[in-house]
Design a protein around this motif. Sequence first.
Motif, PDB file in Angstrom:
ATOM      1  N   CYS A 211       0.825  -1.213   0.000  1.00 35.24           N
ATOM      2  CA  CYS A 211       0.000   0.000   0.000  1.00 35.24           C
ATOM      3  C   CYS A 211       0.858   1.262   0.000  1.00 35.24           C
ATOM      4  O   CYS A 211       0.557   2.227  -0.715  1.00 35.24           O
ATOM      5  CB  CYS A 211      -0.926  -0.011   1.209  1.00 35.24           C
ATOM      6  N   ALA A 212       1.936   1.260   0.788  1.00 39.45           N
ATOM      7  CA  ALA A 212       2.814   2.425   0.826  1.00 39.45           C
ATOM      8  C   ALA A 212       3.446   2.675  -0.535  1.00 39.45           C
ATOM      9  O   ALA A 212       3.571   3.820  -0.986  1.00 39.45           O
ATOM     10  CB  ALA A 212       3.894   2.226   1.890  1.00 39.45           C
ATOM     11  N   GLY A 213       3.826   1.594  -1.221  1.00 38.45           N
ATOM     12  CA  GLY A 213       4.409   1.738  -2.551  1.00 38.45           C
ATOM     13  C   GLY A 213       3.409   2.253  -3.560  1.00 38.45           C
ATOM     14  O   GLY A 213       3.725   3.106  -4.408  1.00 38.45           O
ATOM     15  N   SER A 214       2.184   1.743  -3.494  1.00 38.51           N
ATOM     16  CA  SER A 214       1.132   2.207  -4.403  1.00 38.51           C
ATOM     17  C   SER A 214       0.848   3.686  -4.194  1.00 38.51           C
ATOM     18  O   SER A 214       0.730   4.468  -5.150  1.00 38.51           O
ATOM     19  CB  SER A 214      -0.141   1.386  -4.175  1.00 38.51           C
ATOM     20  N   LEU A 215       0.738   4.094  -2.923  1.00 37.51           N
ATOM     21  CA  LEU A 215       0.447   5.495  -2.620  1.00 37.51           C
ATOM     22  C   LEU A 215       1.595   6.406  -3.040  1.00 37.51           C
ATOM     23  O   LEU A 215       1.366   7.502  -3.566  1.00 37.51           O
ATOM     24  CB  LEU A 215       0.167   5.639  -1.123  1.00 37.51           C
ATOM     25  N   ALA A 216       2.835   5.963  -2.826  1.00 37.56           N
ATOM     26  CA  ALA A 216       3.987   6.777  -3.230  1.00 37.56           C
ATOM     27  C   ALA A 216       3.987   7.010  -4.738  1.00 37.56           C
ATOM     28  O   ALA A 216       4.285   8.122  -5.207  1.00 37.56           O
ATOM     29  CB  ALA A 216       5.278   6.089  -2.798  1.00 37.56           C
ATOM     30  N   ARG A 217       3.644   5.982  -5.492  1.00 35.60           N
ATOM     31  CA  ARG A 217       3.567   6.146  -6.954  1.00 35.60           C
ATOM     32  C   ARG A 217       2.449   7.113  -7.331  1.00 35.60           C
ATOM     33  O   ARG A 217       2.599   7.926  -8.251  1.00 35.60           O
ATOM     34  CB  ARG A 217       3.350   4.792  -7.620  1.00 35.60           C
ATOM     35  N   ALA A 218       1.326   7.031  -6.622  1.00 34.95           N
ATOM     36  CA  ALA A 218       0.198   7.921  -6.923  1.00 34.95           C
ATOM     37  C   ALA A 218       0.550   9.374  -6.617  1.00 34.95           C
ATOM     38  O   ALA A 218       0.198  10.287  -7.377  1.00 34.95           O
ATOM     39  CB  ALA A 218      -1.029   7.484  -6.131  1.00 34.95           C
ATOM     40  N   VAL A 219       1.241   9.586  -5.498  1.00 34.37           N
ATOM     41  CA  VAL A 219       1.649  10.949  -5.135  1.00 34.37           C
ATOM     42  C   VAL A 219       2.604  11.514  -6.181  1.00 34.37           C
ATOM     43  O   VAL A 219       2.483  12.665  -6.616  1.00 34.37           O
ATOM     44  CB  VAL A 219       2.296  10.955  -3.731  1.00 34.37           C
ATOM     45  N   GLU A 220       3.568  10.701  -6.597  1.00 34.74           N
ATOM     46  CA  GLU A 220       4.520  11.152  -7.614  1.00 34.74           C
ATOM     47  C   GLU A 220       3.801  11.492  -8.921  1.00 34.74           C
ATOM     48  O   GLU A 220       4.079  12.524  -9.551  1.00 34.74           O
ATOM     49  CB  GLU A 220       5.561  10.064  -7.858  1.00 34.74           C
ATOM     50  N   HIS A 304       2.013  -1.218 -16.317  1.00 33.32           N
ATOM     51  CA  HIS A 304       2.418  -0.092 -15.470  1.00 33.32           C
ATOM     52  C   HIS A 304       2.798  -0.601 -14.081  1.00 33.32           C
ATOM     53  O   HIS A 304       2.128  -1.479 -13.530  1.00 33.32           O
ATOM     54  CB  HIS A 304       1.272   0.914 -15.363  1.00 33.32           C
ATOM     55  N   PRO A 305       3.853  -0.055 -13.457  1.00 35.96           N
ATOM     56  CA  PRO A 305       4.270  -0.528 -12.138  1.00 35.96           C
ATOM     57  C   PRO A 305       3.163  -0.486 -11.083  1.00 35.96           C
ATOM     58  O   PRO A 305       3.091  -1.365 -10.225  1.00 35.96           O
ATOM     59  CB  PRO A 305       5.418   0.418 -11.768  1.00 35.96           C
ATOM     60  N   VAL A 306       2.285   0.521 -11.132  1.00 34.64           N
ATOM     61  CA  VAL A 306       1.244   0.614 -10.101  1.00 34.64           C
ATOM     62  C   VAL A 306       0.253  -0.538 -10.201  1.00 34.64           C
ATOM     63  O   VAL A 306      -0.378  -0.916  -9.208  1.00 34.64           O
ATOM     64  CB  VAL A 306       0.506   1.973 -10.165  1.00 34.64           C
ATOM     65  N   HIS A 307       0.141  -1.125 -11.392  1.00 31.38           N
ATOM     66  CA  HIS A 307      -0.794  -2.243 -11.548  1.00 31.38           C
ATOM     67  C   HIS A 307      -0.316  -3.457 -10.756  1.00 31.38           C
ATOM     68  O   HIS A 307      -1.137  -4.252 -10.286  1.00 31.38           O
ATOM     69  CB  HIS A 307      -0.953  -2.603 -13.029  1.00 31.38           C
ATOM     70  N   ARG A 308       0.996  -3.603 -10.590  1.00 31.95           N
ATOM     71  CA  ARG A 308       1.506  -4.705  -9.765  1.00 31.95           C
ATOM     72  C   ARG A 308       1.050  -4.557  -8.318  1.00 31.95           C
ATOM     73  O   ARG A 308       0.695  -5.533  -7.656  1.00 31.95           O
ATOM     74  CB  ARG A 308       3.029  -4.764  -9.833  1.00 31.95           C
TER      75      ARG A 308
END
Length: 341
Positions: A211-220, A304-308
């Motif tokens: 979740c932290a990784g997904s959110l970090a990608r979304a913020v970026e 896309h990386p976020v899809h992982r």
Amino acid sequence: MDFTPTGEQAAAAELAARIFGDLSTHERLSAAGTGSDAGLWKELCSAGLVAAVADTGLLGLVLMLEEQGRTTAQVPFAASCVYGLLALTAHGSPEQRERLLPGIADGTVVVTGAVPGPGVRSASGTLTGVLPAVPWLRDATHVLVADDRRRLWLVRTAEAAGEPVELTAPWSAGRLTLAGTPGEALGGPGAYEDLLATARTAFAGLQAGVCAGSLARAVEHTNAREQFGRPLAARQGVQLRAADAYMDTEAIRVTAYEAAWRRDEGLPYVTHSLTAAWWASEAGQRVVHTGQHLHGGAGADLGHPVHRHFLWGRQLDAYLGGGGEVLQELGESIVDGEAGA
């Protein structure tokens, strides 16, 4: 409660973050497909991170699994540490620990788990049943199986029939068929319950990282992407979605930390592990949906990386049992505890 990592735990988490960050790249993940990254697994074991779990405890493992989740690194780290190293350390005989722990530490022995194992029957030390989807089975040398009487058995994969299956997430899974397969008993009364609570806590920690990784990608993405001359992140709707996802992620993290800390301190932690599992399941799927949604059309791109992160979050939701089922079990556990008191 004190969740401040010890120096050893902090050092292990820092090293894990560096290895996962350097080696679990988009290019390597794409090349691995649905299998595991053997090179990354070798690097983790060579760095002593699997062996370190014996000293850092479950909280140390949760911290390292957060780092794995941030990068969705395709290695059997969680499985081999939970179903192998921690299970044997807590419940193995001296002979089992001497024989298996060195191989688990250096990565030549990989253990995964089928716990619970619905429909598995045991008789005279042999097991019969079919487990349709065992994560990381294709990497494993051993599988820890629970029979229908909640007893634990260690099975060598070479002595069972396995075939590849695909899950939502690329977890190198397989179908395991047991037909009079020899099993090695592990632990005694209470071992099953402890193992299940340990696994729930560890995989909740993994979900916190996903979740932290997904959110970090979304913020970026929302800070870089502009619409009508303004970054998407400047819009209130985007900020509110991101804030909710952040709070959900923190709830997963702190409940996983609490359950892990209690286990390490020798305190009752089964209901706490269920609380962590509920947050990881229920809130986890909300966060990865938000991460994908905030990417707009790009989030629907399978490459896309976020899809992982989305796939891992949904897989962990299912693996932990689903929010509704976990909540029911938690409620029953609380009622039973009050009745016993």
